[in-house]
Each structure stands twice: as C-alpha cells, then as structure tokens.
Design a protein around this motif. Structure first.
Motif, PDB file in Angstrom:
ATOM      1  N   ASP A 245       0.834  -1.208   0.000  1.00 29.43           N
ATOM      2  CA  ASP A 245       0.000   0.000   0.000  1.00 29.43           C
ATOM      3  C   ASP A 245       0.866   1.255   0.000  1.00 29.43           C
ATOM      4  OD1 ASP A 245      -2.670   1.379   0.413  1.00 29.43           O
ATOM      5  OD2 ASP A 245      -1.614   2.047   2.203  1.00 29.43           O
ATOM      6  N   LEU A 246       1.905   1.243   0.822  1.00 29.21           N
ATOM      7  CA  LEU A 246       2.819   2.389   0.870  1.00 29.21           C
ATOM      8  C   LEU A 246       3.490   2.615  -0.482  1.00 29.21           C
ATOM      9  CD1 LEU A 246       4.677   2.040   4.305  1.00 29.21           C
ATOM     10  CD2 LEU A 246       3.239   3.950   3.569  1.00 29.21           C
ATOM     11  N   ARG A 247       3.922   1.524  -1.109  1.00 35.15           N
ATOM     12  CA  ARG A 247       4.598   1.631  -2.399  1.00 35.15           C
ATOM     13  C   ARG A 247       3.679   2.290  -3.437  1.00 35.15           C
ATOM     14  NH1 ARG A 247       6.674  -2.868  -2.160  1.00 35.15           N
ATOM     15  NH2 ARG A 247       8.762  -2.222  -1.557  1.00 35.15           N
ATOM     16  N   GLY A 248       2.411   1.942  -3.375  1.00 36.08           N
ATOM     17  CA  GLY A 248       1.448   2.560  -4.271  1.00 36.08           C
ATOM     18  C   GLY A 248       1.284   4.042  -3.991  1.00 36.08           C
ATOM     19  N   ARG A 249       1.235   4.407  -2.718  1.00 41.04           N
ATOM     20  CA  ARG A 249       1.127   5.823  -2.354  1.00 41.04           C
ATOM     21  C   ARG A 249       2.343   6.609  -2.819  1.00 41.04           C
ATOM     22  NH1 ARG A 249       0.100   6.011   3.967  1.00 41.04           N
ATOM     23  NH2 ARG A 249       0.364   8.257   3.544  1.00 41.04           N
ATOM     24  N   PHE A 250       3.514   6.024  -2.648  1.00 37.39           N
ATOM     25  CA  PHE A 250       4.739   6.705  -3.078  1.00 37.39           C
ATOM     26  C   PHE A 250       4.750   6.892  -4.594  1.00 37.39           C
ATOM     27  CE2 PHE A 250       6.904   4.552   0.787  1.00 37.39           C
ATOM     28  CZ  PHE A 250       6.488   5.581   1.618  1.00 37.39           C
TER      29      PHE A 250
ATOM     30  N   MET B  25       4.631   1.670  11.111  1.00 38.92           N
ATOM     31  CA  MET B  25       5.280   2.818  11.749  1.00 38.92           C
ATOM     32  C   MET B  25       5.500   3.930  10.730  1.00 38.92           C
ATOM     33  SD  MET B  25       8.262   0.950  13.961  1.00 38.92           S
ATOM     34  CE  MET B  25       7.925  -0.412  15.068  1.00 38.92           C
ATOM     35  N   VAL B  26       5.971   3.533   9.560  1.00 45.53           N
ATOM     36  CA  VAL B  26       6.202   4.514   8.498  1.00 45.53           C
ATOM     37  C   VAL B  26       4.891   5.177   8.100  1.00 45.53           C
ATOM     38  CG1 VAL B  26       6.939   4.816   6.095  1.00 45.53           C
ATOM     39  CG2 VAL B  26       8.246   3.329   7.634  1.00 45.53           C
ATOM     40  N   SER B  27       3.851   4.369   7.891  1.00 41.19           N
ATOM     41  CA  SER B  27       2.551   4.897   7.486  1.00 41.19           C
ATOM     42  C   SER B  27       2.012   5.889   8.506  1.00 41.19           C
ATOM     43  CB  SER B  27       1.563   3.742   7.302  1.00 41.19           C
ATOM     44  OG  SER B  27       0.313   4.216   6.879  1.00 41.19           O
ATOM     45  N   THR B  28       2.118   5.542   9.787  1.00 37.09           N
ATOM     46  CA  THR B  28       1.615   6.414  10.850  1.00 37.09           C
ATOM     47  C   THR B  28       2.319   7.761  10.850  1.00 37.09           C
ATOM     48  OG1 THR B  28       1.002   4.550  12.262  1.00 37.09           O
ATOM     49  CG2 THR B  28       1.362   6.668  13.342  1.00 37.09           C
ATOM     50  N   HIS B  29       3.628   7.746  10.658  1.00 42.58           N
ATOM     51  CA  HIS B  29       4.401   8.980  10.725  1.00 42.58           C
ATOM     52  C   HIS B  29       4.373   9.794   9.436  1.00 42.58           C
ATOM     53  CE1 HIS B  29       5.849   7.071  14.403  1.00 42.58           C
ATOM     54  NE2 HIS B  29       6.283   8.257  14.765  1.00 42.58           N
TER      55      HIS B  29
ATOM     56  N   VAL C  53      11.937  16.725   8.656  1.00 43.83           N
ATOM     57  CA  VAL C  53      12.409  15.492   9.303  1.00 43.83           C
ATOM     58  C   VAL C  53      11.413  15.085  10.383  1.00 43.83           C
ATOM     59  CG1 VAL C  53      14.258  14.408  10.634  1.00 43.83           C
ATOM     60  CG2 VAL C  53      14.822  16.134   8.913  1.00 43.83           C
ATOM     61  N   ARG C  54      11.127  13.794  10.448  1.00 42.17           N
ATOM     62  CA  ARG C  54      10.293  13.262  11.516  1.00 42.17           C
ATOM     63  C   ARG C  54      10.997  12.078  12.159  1.00 42.17           C
ATOM     64  NH1 ARG C  54       3.999  13.299   9.311  1.00 42.17           N
ATOM     65  NH2 ARG C  54       3.865  15.565   8.940  1.00 42.17           N
ATOM     66  N   GLN C  55      10.840  11.964  13.475  1.00 43.36           N
ATOM     67  CA  GLN C  55      11.479  10.889  14.237  1.00 43.36           C
ATOM     68  C   GLN C  55      10.485   9.781  14.543  1.00 43.36           C
ATOM     69  OE1 GLN C  55      14.909  10.992  15.745  1.00 43.36           O
ATOM     70  NE2 GLN C  55      14.447   8.809  15.908  1.00 43.36           N
ATOM     71  N   ILE C  56      10.909   8.537  14.368  1.00 42.08           N
ATOM     72  CA  ILE C  56      10.144   7.377  14.797  1.00 42.08           C
ATOM     73  C   ILE C  56      10.899   6.728  15.957  1.00 42.08           C
ATOM     74  CG2 ILE C  56       9.168   5.145  14.160  1.00 42.08           C
ATOM     75  CD1 ILE C  56       9.188   6.047  11.250  1.00 42.08           C
ATOM     76  N   VAL C  57      10.334   6.768  17.139  1.00 46.87           N
ATOM     77  CA  VAL C  57      10.951   6.128  18.304  1.00 46.87           C
ATOM     78  C   VAL C  57      10.340   4.738  18.444  1.00 46.87           C
ATOM     79  CG1 VAL C  57      11.327   6.236  20.788  1.00 46.87           C
ATOM     80  CG2 VAL C  57      11.354   8.344  19.430  1.00 46.87           C
ATOM     81  N   THR C  58      11.145   3.710  18.312  1.00 46.31           N
ATOM     82  CA  THR C  58      10.631   2.330  18.297  1.00 46.31           C
ATOM     83  C   THR C  58      10.494   1.713  19.684  1.00 46.31           C
ATOM     84  OG1 THR C  58      12.820   1.317  18.089  1.00 46.31           O
ATOM     85  CG2 THR C  58      11.720   1.995  16.049  1.00 46.31           C
TER      86      THR C  58
END
Length: 224
Positions: free
Chosen positions: A22-27, A101-105, A86-91
């Motif tokens: 889904d992400l690949r399609g959005r990109f 995680m990528v989709s959410t951010h 820039v956005r940070q993803i804290v795992t």
C-alpha cells in the motif's frame, strides 16, 4: 511451540508486506523516490544523510527524512539543521522499523511535494532486512572502520541491497582499509549493485548517492 512461533512470524511479515505494498502505491502516486537506509550503529549513516540532505536542498531537490531510533530524537534534531523536513520514529527498543510505523508517521505529510524521502532505519544489520517499508531502493551502508568481511557476515542485507554505500573513506588509510578485499566481499553476495564510496566530511560521493537515489530502479541496478 516452534511451529507456532514460525506461524506467528509469518503472519507478522505477511501483514507488513500488505502495508508495504500500500505504501509503495502511495509513493508511486505521489511521484516520490523512497530509499531505506540500513547499517550497523556507528557507520556514519546520520552524518552522511545530513550531508546528502544539504546537497539536495542546494540542488533544488525537495528531500525529507524519517528517522528510526530505539530512543531519543537526537538524530532528527541533527538532521533538521539541514533545512529539510524530518520526523522521528521512536521504536521503544524494537530493532527495526515496520511498514505501519512509516505509514503512521507520514500522516499529514504532502508526499506530492517531495522528490526524495529517505527512511533511516534503526542501526541493525539483521532485523530490518526482513521488513519491506515500501521503499524503491534499499541502501546498505558499510564503513571503513567495520572490517572488509562485513558483507560476508551479513549476506542477507547486502544481497538485498539496491545500492551499497561505503562511508568514512577519508580515514581509509588510517584504519588500513583493504578496498580490494571489501569489493570482493560485496560482489560475492551481490554481483550487480552499484557501490559508491563516500565521505560526509569531504563530500566525496555524496552527489553521486543523491543522483542514484533519484534514478528509477532499472538504471539504479546497473553496476558502475
């Protein structure tokens, strides 16, 4: 118990792959090139990314970064100095990023305004390899301080890489880096991926990395 663990892991990866698709399609719809950077801690990934974002901005390229770390937003603050979004993803101790995680951010981010999005994965050579993030390009980084045989020790990552970037070449002589041995190790597991040698300090190779990330995948796959 072993079969149950295998089934659980398979289910997690299948869910991730669906989200990644889904992400690949959005990109693709947004027309943004996306790369997933993977390396061990201390490779100089963040320093190189900072140099690359600055180079992109100076060239009129609209670039942004998602940064993954187990804790703190230190790297995001550092990269923001480049002037790029820039956005940070804290795992929170997870050793890799996942597609959700990528989709959410990405929420609220105008992907159509970007030419390039770089996902800086958590510093780890094993876990991130199994997780597709919807990227068009997977970048494996190797520093001259890590040892020439690292690709042989972690073949899955280097085999799956679309681009291999060697970092810190400005200190190659000081650490007695054996370039020929390193290239042989890379080619043993990945005969075709382009290899770019870089230095975030001198700027060597940074523009070449940028150009390759902006190039569609078929051309990127052509070895130098």
């Amino acid at each position: 118990m072993t079969a149950r663990i295998v089934d659980l892991r398979r289910g997690i990866l299948e869910k991730n792959d669906l989200l990644a698709t889904d992400l690949r399609g959005r990109f693709a719809d947004a027309g943004v090139q996306v790369s997933n950077w993977v390396s061990s801690p201390g490779t100089g990934k963040t320093a190189l990314l900072e140099a690359l974002l600055r180079t992109a901005i100076e060239a009129g390229v609209s670039a942004a970064a998602l940064v993954g770390d187990c804790a703190t937003d230190n790297d995001a603050q550092r990269l923001a100095r480049s002037g790029a979004p820039v956005r940070q993803i804290v795992t929170e101790s997870m050793c890799h990023l996942e597609a959700d995680m990528v989709s959410t951010h990405l929420a609220g981010w105008d992907l159509g305004s970007l030419d390039l999005l770089i996902i800086e994965n958590v510093g780890n050579l094993v876990c991130p390899t199994a997780y597709d993030l919807g990227e068009g390009t997977r970048v494996a980084l190797l520093s001259v301080t890590e040892g020439e045989d690292k690709p042989l020790k972690y073949p899955q990552l280097f085999h799956s890489a679309d681009l291999v970037v060697i970092t810190k070449i400005d200190i190659a002589g000081a650490v007695e880096w054996d370039r020929e041995a390193a290239m042989a190790a890379i080619r043993a597991v990945n005969p075709t991926a382009p290899v770019v040698e870089t230095s975030s300090r001198s700027g060597d190779g940074v523009s070449e990395v940028l150009n390759r990330l902006l190039t569609p995948s078929p051309q990127l796959q052509e070895a130098p």
